[in-house]
Design a protein around this motif. Sequence first.
Motif, short mmCIF file in Angstrom:
data_model
loop_
_atom_site.label_atom_id
_atom_site.label_comp_id
_atom_site.label_asym_id
_atom_site.label_seq_id
_atom_site.Cartn_x
_atom_site.Cartn_y
_atom_site.Cartn_z
N GLU A 137 -8.00 -2.82 -9.92
CA GLU A 137 -8.22 -3.72 -11.05
C GLU A 137 -9.49 -4.55 -10.84
N ASN A 138 -9.72 -4.96 -9.62
CA ASN A 138 -10.86 -5.84 -9.36
C ASN A 138 -12.18 -5.09 -9.36
N THR A 139 -12.19 -3.87 -8.84
CA THR A 139 -13.44 -3.11 -8.73
C THR A 139 -13.69 -2.18 -9.92
N LYS A 140 -12.64 -1.98 -10.74
CA LYS A 140 -12.71 -1.03 -11.87
C LYS A 140 -12.98 0.39 -11.38
N ARG A 141 -12.50 0.70 -10.17
CA ARG A 141 -12.63 2.04 -9.61
C ARG A 141 -11.26 2.71 -9.52
N LYS A 142 -11.23 4.03 -9.31
CA LYS A 142 -9.97 4.77 -9.43
C LYS A 142 -9.68 5.65 -8.22
N SER A 143 -10.11 5.22 -7.04
CA SER A 143 -9.85 6.02 -5.84
C SER A 143 -9.53 5.09 -4.67
N LYS B 272 -15.41 11.00 9.07
CA LYS B 272 -14.75 11.48 7.85
C LYS B 272 -14.65 10.35 6.81
N LEU B 273 -14.46 9.14 7.29
CA LEU B 273 -14.43 8.00 6.38
C LEU B 273 -15.78 7.85 5.68
N LYS B 274 -16.86 7.94 6.44
CA LYS B 274 -18.20 7.83 5.86
C LYS B 274 -18.46 8.95 4.84
N ALA B 275 -17.90 10.14 5.12
CA ALA B 275 -18.12 11.28 4.23
C ALA B 275 -17.35 11.15 2.92
N GLU B 276 -16.20 10.49 2.96
CA GLU B 276 -15.33 10.42 1.78
C GLU B 276 -15.57 9.19 0.91
N ILE B 277 -16.01 8.10 1.50
CA ILE B 277 -16.17 6.86 0.73
C ILE B 277 -17.36 7.00 -0.23
N GLY B 278 -17.18 6.44 -1.43
CA GLY B 278 -18.24 6.58 -2.42
C GLY B 278 -18.19 5.52 -3.50
N THR B 279 -18.89 5.77 -4.58
CA THR B 279 -19.01 4.77 -5.65
C THR B 279 -17.73 4.60 -6.46
N VAL C 279 -10.33 0.70 1.05
CA VAL C 279 -9.98 1.46 2.26
C VAL C 279 -8.82 0.74 2.91
N ILE C 280 -7.76 1.50 3.22
CA ILE C 280 -6.55 0.91 3.81
C ILE C 280 -6.41 1.40 5.25
N VAL C 281 -6.33 0.46 6.19
CA VAL C 281 -6.13 0.78 7.60
C VAL C 281 -5.01 -0.11 8.15
N GLN C 282 -4.37 0.37 9.21
CA GLN C 282 -3.27 -0.39 9.83
C GLN C 282 -3.74 -1.01 11.14
N TYR C 283 -3.19 -2.20 11.43
CA TYR C 283 -3.69 -3.00 12.56
C TYR C 283 -2.55 -3.80 13.22
N PRO C 284 -2.13 -3.42 14.45
CA PRO C 284 -2.40 -2.17 15.15
C PRO C 284 -1.87 -0.98 14.35
N ILE D 252 -15.07 -0.36 10.58
CA ILE D 252 -14.47 0.05 9.31
C ILE D 252 -14.83 -0.95 8.21
N GLU D 253 -14.81 -2.24 8.55
CA GLU D 253 -15.17 -3.29 7.58
C GLU D 253 -16.61 -3.10 7.11
N LYS D 254 -17.49 -2.77 8.04
CA LYS D 254 -18.90 -2.58 7.71
C LYS D 254 -19.08 -1.39 6.76
N ILE D 255 -18.42 -0.28 7.07
CA ILE D 255 -18.52 0.93 6.23
C ILE D 255 -17.98 0.64 4.83
N THR D 256 -16.85 -0.06 4.79
CA THR D 256 -16.19 -0.35 3.51
C THR D 256 -17.05 -1.22 2.61
N HIS D 257 -17.52 -2.34 3.15
CA HIS D 257 -18.25 -3.30 2.32
C HIS D 257 -19.67 -2.84 1.98
#
Length: 447
Positions: A150-156, A196-203, A208-213, A225-230
Amino acid sequence: MFPYLPASSNDEKEMLKTIGKNSIEELFENIPQEVRLKRPLNLGKPMSEIELTAHIKKYAKENKSLEELTSFLGAGVYDHYIPSVVKHIISRSEFYTAYTPYQPEISQGTLQAIFEYQTMITNLTGMEVTNASMYDGATACAEAAIMACENTKRKSIIVSKTVNPETRKVLKTYMHFRDIQVIEIDDNEGVTDLEKLKAEIGTNTAAVIVQYPNFMGIIEDLQEIEKITHENKAMLITYVHPIPLGILKSPGEIGADIAVGDGQSLGNGLNFGGPYLGFLATTQKLVRKMPGRIVGQTKDVDGRRAFVLTLQAREQHIRREKATSNICSNHSLNALTAAVYLATMGKKGIKEVAYQCTQKAHYAFSMLTASGKYKPAFNKPFFMEFALKTDVDVDLINKKLLEKGILGGYNLHRDYDKYKNTMLLAFTEKRTKEEIDELKALLEVIE
């Protein structure tokens, strides 16, 4: 025990007379004959209170609880110690039977309890705002994904396969009916595969959802992961276990946009799988996109501190198509349980629980891998869970352990084809050196 409330034939006649019916059958006269059950329900003969109590106890004894078993099973639900004060406070009738606090003038106690819970979760996660609670961690994660879209208006949505498998299943169900794409990223040696994250993330990536731990117990490198995401203008959603936050960096410190998780570990028992509570915390700029209830602090007409439901943008209050979510409730009693637990433990207590968990887990790791029969599945930093590889079938190991009164680890092969004969073990502050040593001795002789 539930109260025994028998209804005699005279009671039935009196009730039917009151509503103007002559028989129970007449209650179903609007239901077509072809879909009615033409026989009595298979419930057995009526029983007296003495007979029924004995009957229920007979079946109850077939269950085994953690009063009888030593648990090394985690995988999302954990056997933490619950201080006695927790159950004492939540059993008070004003909390135990409290209804939705729509009328603040008569619900200040319930509203304040929720407000205090929100404050504690906000502090624990390092975020800015928290809602009144969700049904569980899985639904909180799904709602967070919807928020991101809803916030980004994206669908993936991109989700790491190191996120709890059950959470991922719930996420896929929610996204399917909103036509939102879910992309799963494989793990590499137990952590999210960054390439693989870098290859799949896009416009079109909303989050991106990750678990911690993560589900394997490993502490992932969330900074990368935060850097790649933002960098891709997507949102970072962290699915967190609350206890480790006593000693690990909080999602807020890492730069997460939304932090979600399951609050079972915060004073709630295992309860055969539920009920638990989900928590959802985020930043101030996203507060109007949050699902569920939010309790806010204000002042009454006399200038005294008071509490009210605020920013109610769920479908029970506004047009459904304009609602942020269709969740129309929250798990207030479970959230109160979490609040009482957190207040009882305090910052030092939560830190001590986290410290004991990780210390005992690392002691167990060194003991169980010493002989070489059980090998580490991953060479990564872990908190209170770790995975071991073995030549013995995990289900057989767990069957043998159960015969000795021990709940063994989770069989990772159930959800990950590549991790055959791999067992995920959990160690909470309740586990003792003697129990860990006994586990080691038993595992060594199981073939």
